[in-house]
Write an enzyme that holds these catalytic residues in place. Structure first.
Site, mmCIF file in Angstrom:
data_model
loop_
_atom_site.group_PDB
_atom_site.id
_atom_site.type_symbol
_atom_site.label_atom_id
_atom_site.label_comp_id
_atom_site.label_asym_id
_atom_site.label_seq_id
_atom_site.Cartn_x
_atom_site.Cartn_y
_atom_site.Cartn_z
ATOM 1 N N SER A 193 -7.384 -5.394 -4.979
ATOM 2 C CA SER A 193 -8.466 -5.992 -4.193
ATOM 3 C C SER A 193 -9.775 -5.987 -4.975
ATOM 4 C CB SER A 193 -8.652 -5.205 -2.884
ATOM 5 O OG SER A 193 -9.297 -3.970 -3.147
ATOM 6 N N SER B 41 -8.150 -4.474 5.265
ATOM 7 C CA SER B 41 -8.623 -4.228 3.891
ATOM 8 C C SER B 41 -8.935 -5.516 3.125
ATOM 9 C CB SER B 41 -7.608 -3.371 3.117
ATOM 10 O OG SER B 41 -7.403 -2.135 3.756
ATOM 11 N N TRP C 102 2.922 7.989 -2.613
ATOM 12 C CA TRP C 102 4.329 8.094 -3.028
ATOM 13 C C TRP C 102 4.423 8.996 -4.261
ATOM 14 C CZ3 TRP C 102 7.176 7.057 -7.388
ATOM 15 C CH2 TRP C 102 8.573 6.887 -7.223
ATOM 16 N N GLU D 85 0.861 -12.464 12.826
ATOM 17 C CA GLU D 85 1.430 -11.296 13.515
ATOM 18 C C GLU D 85 1.449 -10.133 12.524
ATOM 19 O OE1 GLU D 85 2.316 -11.109 16.682
ATOM 20 O OE2 GLU D 85 1.807 -13.221 17.008
ATOM 21 N N ASP E 23 0.820 -1.211 0.000
ATOM 22 C CA ASP E 23 0.000 0.000 0.000
ATOM 23 C C ASP E 23 0.858 1.267 0.000
ATOM 24 O OD1 ASP E 23 -2.371 1.400 0.011
ATOM 25 O OD2 ASP E 23 -2.597 1.334 2.185
ATOM 26 N N ARG F 286 -5.354 -1.318 9.174
ATOM 27 C CA ARG F 286 -6.520 -2.142 8.841
ATOM 28 C C ARG F 286 -6.115 -3.268 7.893
ATOM 29 N NH1 ARG F 286 -8.066 3.023 6.756
ATOM 30 N NH2 ARG F 286 -7.417 3.263 4.591
ATOM 31 N N GLU G 17 -12.264 -4.563 -4.102
ATOM 32 C CA GLU G 17 -12.816 -3.206 -3.938
ATOM 33 C C GLU G 17 -12.087 -2.177 -4.795
ATOM 34 O OE1 GLU G 17 -12.196 -5.246 -1.113
ATOM 35 O OE2 GLU G 17 -14.316 -5.767 -1.269
ATOM 36 N N ASN G 18 -10.910 -2.521 -5.308
ATOM 37 C CA ASN G 18 -10.142 -1.533 -6.075
ATOM 38 C C ASN G 18 -10.774 -1.184 -7.430
ATOM 39 O OD1 ASN G 18 -6.923 -2.695 -4.808
ATOM 40 N ND2 ASN G 18 -8.119 -0.936 -4.145
ATOM 41 N N TRP G 19 -11.790 -1.958 -7.862
ATOM 42 C CA TRP G 19 -12.514 -1.601 -9.098
ATOM 43 C C TRP G 19 -13.264 -0.284 -8.932
ATOM 44 C CZ3 TRP G 19 -11.136 -4.466 -13.137
ATOM 45 C CH2 TRP G 19 -10.782 -5.803 -12.944
HETATM 46 C C1 IPE Z 1 -5.311 -2.575 -0.041
HETATM 47 O O1 IPE Z 1 -5.025 -1.229 -0.216
HETATM 48 C C2 IPE Z 1 -5.257 -3.281 -1.354
HETATM 49 C C3 IPE Z 1 -3.935 -3.374 -1.973
HETATM 50 C C4 IPE Z 1 -2.824 -2.936 -1.473
HETATM 51 C C5 IPE Z 1 -3.921 -4.030 -3.232
HETATM 52 P P1 IPE Z 1 -6.165 -0.136 -0.401
HETATM 53 O O2 IPE Z 1 -5.459 1.139 -0.604
HETATM 54 O O3 IPE Z 1 -7.114 -0.568 -1.444
HETATM 55 O O4 IPE Z 1 -6.893 -0.193 1.009
HETATM 56 P P2 IPE Z 1 -7.813 0.888 1.730
HETATM 57 O O5 IPE Z 1 -8.833 1.354 0.726
HETATM 58 O O6 IPE Z 1 -6.923 1.998 2.164
HETATM 59 O O7 IPE Z 1 -8.400 0.155 2.894
HETATM 60 C C1 IPE Z 2 -1.632 0.267 -3.393
HETATM 61 O O1 IPE Z 2 -1.374 1.621 -3.388
HETATM 62 C C2 IPE Z 2 -1.876 -0.270 -4.778
HETATM 63 C C3 IPE Z 2 -3.269 -0.677 -5.019
HETATM 64 C C4 IPE Z 2 -4.228 -0.685 -4.157
HETATM 65 C C5 IPE Z 2 -3.587 -1.139 -6.364
HETATM 66 P P1 IPE Z 2 -2.552 2.695 -3.382
HETATM 67 O O2 IPE Z 2 -2.929 3.014 -4.778
HETATM 68 O O3 IPE Z 2 -3.659 2.259 -2.513
HETATM 69 O O4 IPE Z 2 -1.813 3.932 -2.743
HETATM 70 P P2 IPE Z 2 -2.426 4.983 -1.722
HETATM 71 O O5 IPE Z 2 -2.932 4.190 -0.548
HETATM 72 O O6 IPE Z 2 -3.533 5.697 -2.446
HETATM 73 O O7 IPE Z 2 -1.289 5.866 -1.362
HETATM 74 MG MG MG Z 3 -4.053 2.502 -0.536
#
Ligand code: IPE
Ligand code: IPE
Ligand code: MG
Length: 252
Positions: free
Chosen positions: A76, A207, A36, A218, A31, A205, A78-80
């Site tokens: 994930s 996620s 970054w 752990e 994450d 969390r 949910e990332n859609w």
């Molecule tokens: C969890 O990160 C999923 C991945 C790293 C692939 P998210 O950025 O999607 O999680 P939330 O939304 O902050 O919980």
């Molecule tokens: C994790 O990085 C990659 C994916 C969930 C695909 P994020 O894209 O969630 O990065 P932040 O949390 O927005 O910084």
């Molecule tokens: Mg994230």
């Protein structure tokens, strides 16, 4: 570098990877790519590219130090929900990454597996997934699970449906539903549960990552490190912190 949830700061320095029992299975929630990129005034897709590059570095290091199973959370269920442009950029990145991975992990003796619902991906991406799995399946080194379109709840629903069908057909009775049977219907069937789960970027969390399997994992959360900056040294510090924990599994 501030490390959240590190409980044993003093004694960590007395340990080394040579004199501890390594976690057999490590999970990493990769994450912080977006933040970054934002910090550098770059588009989020640049953060994902940097994250993919670091994924290779850390994966190879895990294999080199003797980790047997590594599960990385790449996308994930949910990332859609993210903007279409970001999802498309991620799919393009997965495609180019998987093309390279076929040769890249060959010399590392890494078995590549994908966990999650693959049917949502384009036929082209699904073919690359199959190719990566197929060409690495007879290797004997570290098992790398790449969690893509993975959700812990989705995985449990899938297992429940499969088991319900077994009951419906009379193959088992409802008393035959055990923890072991449920584990066998998860994507990680036949693999040990994760011992250590690492999450950079300071979110406290889970996620939807490895919900069933992480019952006694752990957790080590890194407060101010974003995934593209997570280094081999930080990985080793997380493992040493893990080695200091007293795992009781409900016992005294
Ligand atoms: C969890 O990160 C999923 C991945 C790293 C692939 P998210 O950025 O999607 O999680 P939330 O939304 O902050 O919980
Ligand atoms: C994790 O990085 C990659 C994916 C969930 C695909 P994020 O894209 O969630 O990065 P932040 O949390 O927005 O910084
Ligand atoms: Mg994230």
């Amino acid at each position: 570098m501030a490390l959240g949830l590190f409980k044993n700061k003093k004694s960590v320095s007395q340990l080394s990877l040579e004199n501890i029992t390594l976690p057999e299975h490590i999970g990493i929630i990769m994450d912080g790519n977006g933040r970054w990129a934002k910090k550098r005034g770059l588009p989020r897709s640049a953060g994902h590219r940097a994250g993919a590059k670091n994924f290779r570095t850390i994966t190879k290091h895990c294999a080199n130090i003797g980790i047997k199973y590594l599960t990385v959370y790449a996308f994930s269920t949910e990332n859609w929900k993210r903007p279409e442009s970001e999802v498309n950029a991620l799919m393009d990145l997965f495609k180019s990454y998987l093309e390279e991975a076929i040769r890249d992990f060959k010399d590392e003796d890494i078995v590549v597996r994908f966990i999650g619902d693959k049917t949502a991906f384009s036929p082209e991406l699904q073919a690359l997934i199959r190719e990566n799995e197929e060409c690495s399946k007879d290797r004997t080194g570290m098992v790398l699970n790449i969690a893509m379109n993975y959700g812990g709840r989705d995985e449990i629903v899938k297992a429940a449906r499969e088991i319900a069908k077994m009951v419906e057909s009379g193959e088992i009775s409802s008393d035959g539903i055990t923890e072991q049977l449920i584990s066998q219907h998860l994507y990680t069937a036949d693999q040990p549960d994760p011992d250590l789960i690492i999450r950079p970027s300071g979110e406290y969390r889970i996620s939807n990552f490895l919900l069933w399997q992480s019952a006694y994992a752990e957790y080590v959360i890194l407060d101010d490190v974003l995934w593209p900056d997570f280094s081999k040294e930080m990985l080793e510090q997380c493992i040493l912190e893990y080695a200091r924990r007293n795992r009781r599994f409900g016992n005294v």
